[in-house]
Design a protein around this motif. Structure first.
Motif, PDB file in Angstrom:
ATOM      1  N   TYR A 172      31.427 -12.862  29.454  1.00  0.00           N
ATOM      2  CA  TYR A 172      32.428 -12.674  30.511  1.00  0.00           C
ATOM      3  C   TYR A 172      33.441 -11.628  30.059  1.00  0.00           C
ATOM      4  O   TYR A 172      33.901 -10.802  30.838  1.00  0.00           O
ATOM      5  CB  TYR A 172      33.102 -14.014  30.777  1.00  0.00           C
ATOM      6  N   ALA A 173      33.793 -11.681  28.771  1.00  0.00           N
ATOM      7  CA  ALA A 173      34.675 -10.690  28.151  1.00  0.00           C
ATOM      8  C   ALA A 173      34.457 -10.763  26.644  1.00  0.00           C
ATOM      9  O   ALA A 173      33.916 -11.730  26.120  1.00  0.00           O
ATOM     10  CB  ALA A 173      36.149 -10.960  28.493  1.00  0.00           C
ATOM     11  N   GLY A 174      34.873  -9.724  25.943  1.00  0.00           N
ATOM     12  CA  GLY A 174      34.725  -9.700  24.494  1.00  0.00           C
ATOM     13  C   GLY A 174      33.366  -9.168  24.065  1.00  0.00           C
ATOM     14  O   GLY A 174      32.600  -8.628  24.862  1.00  0.00           O
ATOM     15  N   VAL A 175      33.066  -9.361  22.785  1.00  0.00           N
ATOM     16  CA  VAL A 175      31.901  -8.707  22.188  1.00  0.00           C
ATOM     17  C   VAL A 175      31.060  -9.712  21.403  1.00  0.00           C
ATOM     18  O   VAL A 175      31.595 -10.504  20.613  1.00  0.00           O
ATOM     19  CB  VAL A 175      32.342  -7.571  21.238  1.00  0.00           C
ATOM     20  N   VAL A 176      29.748  -9.680  21.629  1.00  0.00           N
ATOM     21  CA  VAL A 176      28.769 -10.358  20.778  1.00  0.00           C
ATOM     22  C   VAL A 176      27.931  -9.283  20.107  1.00  0.00           C
ATOM     23  O   VAL A 176      27.251  -8.508  20.788  1.00  0.00           O
ATOM     24  CB  VAL A 176      27.856 -11.293  21.588  1.00  0.00           C
ATOM     25  N   SER A 177      27.981  -9.222  18.789  1.00  0.00           N
ATOM     26  CA  SER A 177      27.192  -8.250  18.038  1.00  0.00           C
ATOM     27  C   SER A 177      26.025  -8.967  17.366  1.00  0.00           C
ATOM     28  O   SER A 177      26.211  -9.683  16.373  1.00  0.00           O
ATOM     29  CB  SER A 177      28.062  -7.544  16.993  1.00  0.00           C
ATOM     30  N   VAL A 178      24.846  -8.821  17.947  1.00  0.00           N
ATOM     31  CA  VAL A 178      23.622  -9.379  17.372  1.00  0.00           C
ATOM     32  C   VAL A 178      22.456  -8.599  17.955  1.00  0.00           C
ATOM     33  O   VAL A 178      22.447  -8.271  19.145  1.00  0.00           O
ATOM     34  CB  VAL A 178      23.486 -10.897  17.673  1.00  0.00           C
ATOM     35  N   ASP A 179      21.497  -8.277  17.128  1.00  0.00           N
ATOM     36  CA  ASP A 179      20.295  -7.602  17.598  1.00  0.00           C
ATOM     37  C   ASP A 179      19.439  -8.625  18.338  1.00  0.00           C
ATOM     38  O   ASP A 179      19.000  -9.618  17.747  1.00  0.00           O
ATOM     39  CB  ASP A 179      19.532  -7.039  16.397  1.00  0.00           C
ATOM     40  N   PRO A 180      19.208  -8.440  19.651  1.00  0.00           N
ATOM     41  CA  PRO A 180      18.444  -9.440  20.404  1.00  0.00           C
ATOM     42  C   PRO A 180      17.036  -9.656  19.868  1.00  0.00           C
ATOM     43  O   PRO A 180      16.458 -10.735  20.061  1.00  0.00           O
ATOM     44  CB  PRO A 180      18.429  -8.881  21.835  1.00  0.00           C
ATOM     45  N   ASP A 181      16.500  -8.676  19.187  1.00  0.00           N
ATOM     46  CA  ASP A 181      15.153  -8.816  18.634  1.00  0.00           C
ATOM     47  C   ASP A 181      15.125  -9.659  17.363  1.00  0.00           C
ATOM     48  O   ASP A 181      14.044  -9.885  16.798  1.00  0.00           O
ATOM     49  CB  ASP A 181      14.554  -7.446  18.344  1.00  0.00           C
ATOM     50  N   THR A 182      16.302 -10.113  16.904  1.00  0.00           N
ATOM     51  CA  THR A 182      16.347 -10.989  15.731  1.00  0.00           C
ATOM     52  C   THR A 182      16.489 -12.459  16.107  1.00  0.00           C
ATOM     53  O   THR A 182      16.452 -13.323  15.232  1.00  0.00           O
ATOM     54  CB  THR A 182      17.530 -10.619  14.811  1.00  0.00           C
ATOM     55  N   VAL A 183      16.644 -12.770  17.405  1.00  0.00           N
ATOM     56  CA  VAL A 183      17.008 -14.118  17.843  1.00  0.00           C
ATOM     57  C   VAL A 183      15.808 -14.880  18.396  1.00  0.00           C
ATOM     58  O   VAL A 183      15.061 -14.375  19.234  1.00  0.00           O
ATOM     59  CB  VAL A 183      18.107 -14.067  18.920  1.00  0.00           C
ATOM     60  N   ALA A 184      15.648 -16.115  17.931  1.00  0.00           N
ATOM     61  CA  ALA A 184      14.725 -17.078  18.526  1.00  0.00           C
ATOM     62  C   ALA A 184      15.564 -18.220  19.090  1.00  0.00           C
ATOM     63  O   ALA A 184      16.387 -18.799  18.373  1.00  0.00           O
ATOM     64  CB  ALA A 184      13.742 -17.607  17.488  1.00  0.00           C
ATOM     65  N   TYR A 185      15.359 -18.542  20.366  1.00  0.00           N
ATOM     66  CA  TYR A 185      16.190 -19.520  21.075  1.00  0.00           C
ATOM     67  C   TYR A 185      15.360 -20.733  21.459  1.00  0.00           C
ATOM     68  O   TYR A 185      14.246 -20.600  21.974  1.00  0.00           O
ATOM     69  CB  TYR A 185      16.762 -18.863  22.323  1.00  0.00           C
ATOM     70  N   ALA A 186      15.896 -21.916  21.205  1.00  0.00           N
ATOM     71  CA  ALA A 186      15.237 -23.157  21.628  1.00  0.00           C
ATOM     72  C   ALA A 186      16.275 -24.037  22.296  1.00  0.00           C
ATOM     73  O   ALA A 186      17.319 -24.341  21.703  1.00  0.00           O
ATOM     74  CB  ALA A 186      14.614 -23.874  20.428  1.00  0.00           C
ATOM     75  N   ALA A 187      15.978 -24.455  23.539  1.00  0.00           N
ATOM     76  CA  ALA A 187      16.924 -25.267  24.300  1.00  0.00           C
ATOM     77  C   ALA A 187      16.293 -26.611  24.632  1.00  0.00           C
ATOM     78  O   ALA A 187      15.408 -27.090  23.920  1.00  0.00           O
ATOM     79  CB  ALA A 187      17.352 -24.512  25.554  1.00  0.00           C
ATOM     80  N   HIS A 188      16.727 -27.217  25.739  1.00  0.00           N
ATOM     81  CA  HIS A 188      16.269 -28.567  26.065  1.00  0.00           C
ATOM     82  C   HIS A 188      14.796 -28.595  26.469  1.00  0.00           C
ATOM     83  O   HIS A 188      14.097 -29.559  26.185  1.00  0.00           O
ATOM     84  CB  HIS A 188      17.139 -29.145  27.183  1.00  0.00           C
ATOM     85  N   ALA A 189      14.316 -27.558  27.132  1.00  0.00           N
ATOM     86  CA  ALA A 189      12.900 -27.492  27.482  1.00  0.00           C
ATOM     87  C   ALA A 189      12.082 -27.148  26.246  1.00  0.00           C
ATOM     88  O   ALA A 189      12.486 -26.321  25.429  1.00  0.00           O
ATOM     89  CB  ALA A 189      12.679 -26.446  28.570  1.00  0.00           C
ATOM     90  N   ASP A 190      10.938 -27.789  26.110  1.00  0.00           N
ATOM     91  CA  ASP A 190      10.121 -27.569  24.915  1.00  0.00           C
ATOM     92  C   ASP A 190       9.354 -26.257  24.966  1.00  0.00           C
ATOM     93  O   ASP A 190       8.917 -25.752  23.940  1.00  0.00           O
ATOM     94  CB  ASP A 190       9.139 -28.727  24.733  1.00  0.00           C
TER      95      ASP A 190
END
Length: 206
Positions: free
Chosen positions: A56-74
């Motif tokens: 919404y505002a501000g900065v997130v600095s992370v390479d999206p190709d380095t991230v693996a995401y796991a949430a409530h759905a398997d």
């Protein structure tokens, strides 16, 4: 080495800010555990870190190709076997071997079983085993131990330990003690003021 850096970050749900003024970083070899009551914005923050929605505002600095995401759905495909599910995700992320993930999450005996025939706990273990075949250094995890018994929680915790010991990092929203060294970040003090609304914000999901 910092893998995630967050500066003056505001995140929103439904176009309304829920957390603001967030500042933290996560380095190689580190686990950051998010704490806060249900509905406080932890999931929204994790989705923002994973690149699934814009800040919404501000900065997130992370390479999206380095991230693996796991949430409530398997995230498993019911008609594929356990091994086929892992092989599919290994192919998506670059062809990591699946044998170690099968063994670590106690799935080897189930390798040929259709995922649709697994119990809730077995599906959760399969969903988490996907993390090990991504080859990605940053794990962003939302309540990863849902449906797991104590023995399976221990398997997950040991996977995280091995991941960070190898130079990875993890950001985890959880209410339970996983039994390893961690840094806790309480989102409670960052609850957004409801009078802060930007008219030009377009919360398009990627």
């Amino acid at each position: 080495m910092s893998l995630i850096s967050v500066k003056d970050l505001t995140v929103s749900r439904g176009g309304m800010p829920v957390l603001e003024g967030l500042e933290f970083s996560v380095s190689s070899g580190e686990v950051l555990v998010l704490r806060g009551p249900n509905g406080s914005g932890k999931t929204t923050l994790l989705r923002t870190l994973a690149g699934l929605q814009p800040p919404y505002a501000g900065v997130v600095s992370v390479d999206p190709d380095t991230v693996a995401y796991a949430a409530h759905a398997d995230g498993v495909k019911a008609t594929l076997s356990v091994a086929e599910n892992l092989a599919f995700w290994a192919g998506v992320y670059g062809g990591q071997e699946i044998a170690e993930a099968l063994l670590h999450f106690n799935l080897d005996a189930l390798r040929d079983r259709p995922a649709g025939n697994l119990s809730a706990g077995q599906k959760r273990r399969l969903g988490l085993a996907r993390l090990m075949v991504t080859g990605r250094p940053v794990w962003v995890l939302d309540e990863p131990t849902v449906s797991l018994d104590a023995a399976s929680v221990a398997l997950f915790a040991s996977a995280v330990k091995a991941h960070v010991a190898a130079g990875g990092a993890a950001v985890i929203a959880t209410h339970i003690d996983l039994g390893f060294e961690e840094r806790v970040f309480d989102v409670g003090p960052y609850k957004a003021r409801m009078d802060v609304v930007r008219d030009d914000f377009d919360e398009a999901f990627l």
